[in-house]
Design a protein around this motif. Structure first.
Motif, PDB file in Angstrom:
ATOM      1  N   GLY A 170     -18.320   4.072 -23.215  1.00 22.73           N
ATOM      2  CA  GLY A 170     -18.295   5.507 -23.485  1.00 22.73           C
ATOM      3  C   GLY A 170     -16.927   6.046 -23.841  1.00 22.73           C
ATOM      4  N   LEU A 171     -15.905   5.184 -23.734  1.00 25.70           N
ATOM      5  CA  LEU A 171     -14.510   5.537 -24.025  1.00 25.70           C
ATOM      6  C   LEU A 171     -14.060   6.785 -23.255  1.00 25.70           C
ATOM      7  N   THR A 172     -14.198   6.679 -21.918  1.00 25.35           N
ATOM      8  CA  THR A 172     -13.703   7.731 -21.044  1.00 25.35           C
ATOM      9  C   THR A 172     -12.863   7.121 -19.930  1.00 25.35           C
ATOM     10  N   CYS A 173     -11.976   7.942 -19.401  1.00 30.12           N
ATOM     11  CA  CYS A 173     -11.195   7.583 -18.221  1.00 30.12           C
ATOM     12  C   CYS A 173     -11.385   8.723 -17.233  1.00 30.12           C
ATOM     13  N   THR A 174     -11.897   8.387 -16.047  1.00 33.07           N
ATOM     14  CA  THR A 174     -12.221   9.390 -15.050  1.00 33.07           C
ATOM     15  C   THR A 174     -11.419   9.110 -13.785  1.00 33.07           C
ATOM     16  N   TYR A 175     -10.721  10.132 -13.307  1.00 32.43           N
ATOM     17  CA  TYR A 175      -9.859  10.043 -12.129  1.00 32.43           C
ATOM     18  C   TYR A 175     -10.572  10.660 -10.929  1.00 32.43           C
ATOM     19  N   TYR A 176     -10.449  10.014  -9.757  1.00 33.14           N
ATOM     20  CA  TYR A 176     -11.151  10.430  -8.546  1.00 33.14           C
ATOM     21  C   TYR A 176     -10.172  10.657  -7.403  1.00 33.14           C
ATOM     22  N   ASP A 177     -10.571  11.538  -6.481  1.00 30.54           N
ATOM     23  CA  ASP A 177      -9.746  11.797  -5.306  1.00 30.54           C
ATOM     24  C   ASP A 177     -10.186  10.912  -4.142  1.00 30.54           C
ATOM     25  N   ALA A 178      -9.640  11.158  -2.965  1.00 24.00           N
ATOM     26  CA  ALA A 178      -9.933  10.357  -1.780  1.00 24.00           C
ATOM     27  C   ALA A 178     -11.370  10.525  -1.295  1.00 24.00           C
TER      28      ALA A 178
ATOM     29  N   PHE B 157       4.036   6.310 -12.989  1.00 26.13           N
ATOM     30  CA  PHE B 157       2.731   6.963 -13.064  1.00 26.13           C
ATOM     31  C   PHE B 157       1.913   6.711 -11.791  1.00 26.13           C
ATOM     32  N   ILE B 158       1.958   5.506 -11.277  1.00 25.41           N
ATOM     33  CA  ILE B 158       1.223   5.172 -10.053  1.00 25.41           C
ATOM     34  C   ILE B 158       1.742   6.011  -8.885  1.00 25.41           C
ATOM     35  N   LYS B 159       3.047   6.131  -8.779  1.00 21.37           N
ATOM     36  CA  LYS B 159       3.643   6.955  -7.714  1.00 21.37           C
ATOM     37  C   LYS B 159       3.181   8.401  -7.839  1.00 21.37           C
ATOM     38  N   ILE B 160       3.169   8.918  -9.060  1.00 15.83           N
ATOM     39  CA  ILE B 160       2.704  10.290  -9.300  1.00 15.83           C
ATOM     40  C   ILE B 160       1.241  10.433  -8.886  1.00 15.83           C
ATOM     41  N   CYS B 161       0.422   9.445  -9.230  1.00 18.97           N
ATOM     42  CA  CYS B 161      -0.991   9.499  -8.838  1.00 18.97           C
ATOM     43  C   CYS B 161      -1.118   9.607  -7.321  1.00 18.97           C
ATOM     44  N   ALA B 162      -0.413   8.760  -6.599  1.00 16.60           N
ATOM     45  CA  ALA B 162      -0.471   8.787  -5.130  1.00 16.60           C
ATOM     46  C   ALA B 162       0.004  10.135  -4.593  1.00 16.60           C
ATOM     47  N   ASP B 163       1.059  10.676  -5.188  1.00 18.80           N
ATOM     48  CA  ASP B 163       1.644  11.938  -4.719  1.00 18.80           C
ATOM     49  C   ASP B 163       0.819  13.173  -5.072  1.00 18.80           C
ATOM     50  N   THR B 164      -0.097  13.037  -6.033  1.00 13.12           N
ATOM     51  CA  THR B 164      -0.900  14.198  -6.455  1.00 13.12           C
ATOM     52  C   THR B 164      -2.381  14.058  -6.082  1.00 13.12           C
ATOM     53  N   GLY B 165      -2.719  13.050  -5.288  1.00 10.97           N
ATOM     54  CA  GLY B 165      -4.072  12.937  -4.765  1.00 10.97           C
ATOM     55  C   GLY B 165      -5.051  12.119  -5.570  1.00 10.97           C
ATOM     56  N   VAL B 166      -4.567  11.326  -6.517  1.00 11.92           N
ATOM     57  CA  VAL B 166      -5.466  10.451  -7.294  1.00 11.92           C
ATOM     58  C   VAL B 166      -5.653   9.155  -6.515  1.00 11.92           C
TER      59      VAL B 166
ATOM     60  N   ALA C 104       0.822  -1.209   0.000  1.00  6.77           N
ATOM     61  CA  ALA C 104       0.000   0.000   0.000  1.00  6.77           C
ATOM     62  C   ALA C 104       0.860   1.264   0.000  1.00  6.77           C
ATOM     63  N   LEU C 105       0.474   2.186  -0.860  1.00 12.49           N
ATOM     64  CA  LEU C 105       1.150   3.472  -0.967  1.00 12.49           C
ATOM     65  C   LEU C 105       0.499   4.485  -0.031  1.00 12.49           C
ATOM     66  N   ASN C 106       1.246   5.523   0.278  1.00 15.99           N
ATOM     67  CA  ASN C 106       0.675   6.659   1.001  1.00 15.99           C
ATOM     68  C   ASN C 106       0.034   7.571  -0.028  1.00 15.99           C
ATOM     69  N   LEU C 107      -1.264   7.806   0.137  1.00 19.88           N
ATOM     70  CA  LEU C 107      -1.984   8.665  -0.793  1.00 19.88           C
ATOM     71  C   LEU C 107      -2.137  10.059  -0.195  1.00 19.88           C
ATOM     72  N   VAL C 108      -1.767  11.058  -0.960  1.00 22.85           N
ATOM     73  CA  VAL C 108      -1.949  12.437  -0.559  1.00 22.85           C
ATOM     74  C   VAL C 108      -3.440  12.755  -0.623  1.00 22.85           C
ATOM     75  N   GLN C 109      -3.958  13.439   0.380  1.00 19.21           N
ATOM     76  CA  GLN C 109      -5.391  13.758   0.428  1.00 19.21           C
ATOM     77  C   GLN C 109      -5.753  14.976  -0.415  1.00 19.21           C
ATOM     78  N   GLU C 110      -4.809  15.891  -0.577  1.00 15.22           N
ATOM     79  CA  GLU C 110      -5.084  17.115  -1.328  1.00 15.22           C
ATOM     80  C   GLU C 110      -4.621  16.945  -2.777  1.00 15.22           C
ATOM     81  N   VAL C 111      -5.493  17.242  -3.698  1.00 17.25           N
ATOM     82  CA  VAL C 111      -5.211  17.063  -5.118  1.00 17.25           C
ATOM     83  C   VAL C 111      -4.326  18.197  -5.645  1.00 17.25           C
ATOM     84  N   ASP C 112      -3.321  17.810  -6.419  1.00 19.76           N
ATOM     85  CA  ASP C 112      -2.483  18.774  -7.145  1.00 19.76           C
ATOM     86  C   ASP C 112      -2.755  18.534  -8.630  1.00 19.76           C
ATOM     87  N   LEU C 113      -3.826  19.147  -9.125  1.00 17.39           N
ATOM     88  CA  LEU C 113      -4.286  18.897 -10.493  1.00 17.39           C
ATOM     89  C   LEU C 113      -3.257  19.316 -11.536  1.00 17.39           C
TER      90      LEU C 113
END
Length: 132
Positions: free
Chosen positions: A109-117, A91-100, A62-71
């Motif tokens: 529908g051919l979409t990719c949607t990213y969510y925060d905590a 990319f996974i590390k970046i996601c965790a570090d930027t709040g994804v 398990a990674l440490n996920l940042v709670q605040e998003v850095d869009l």
């Protein structure tokens, strides 16, 4: 119905984010309608017709996920990844570090949607299939 082995085989063909459209094409051909990727531990939940689901085991500790998003940082890194400049572990590390927290890929529908905590949408984008 699709198996995790078939999904793993399709995923093994992906080397960078530039390979993502081909991966989506292969998953669609298997009958996958959508999938969710959990950044925390790499668990993926694949969904098909009639409620059929396949879930993977955790892929890493398990990674440490940042709670605040850095869009702004996430968006820049996402573009780099999509252009093939970074590998998936980076990319996974970046996601965790930027709040994804997770993303959902809708293969219909051919979409990719990213969510925060907090299950709020950070970013949603169309999947461009013209490169396959």
């Amino acid at each position: 119905m699709f198996s995790l082995q078939q999904i793993h085989h399709a995923h093994d063909q992906v080397k960078t984010g530039a390979d993502f459209p081909k991966y989506i094409h292969d998953l669609k051909n298997l009958g996958v309608l959508s999938f969710r990727f959990q950044v925390l531990d790499g668990i993926e939940l694949y969904q098909g017709k009639d409620g059929f689901e396949q879930q993977t085991e955790p892929k890493y500790e398990a990674l440490n996920l940042v709670q605040e998003v850095d869009l702004a940082s996430f968006s820049k890194e996402l573009i780099d990844h999509q252009q093939g400049k970074t590998d998936f572990p980076h990319f996974i590390k970046i996601c965790a570090d930027t709040g994804v927290n997770y993303w959902i890929v809708d293969l219909v529908g051919l979409t990719c949607t990213y969510y925060d905590a907090y299950d709020e949408i950070i970013l949603s984008e169309d999947i461009l299939m013209d490169s396959i």
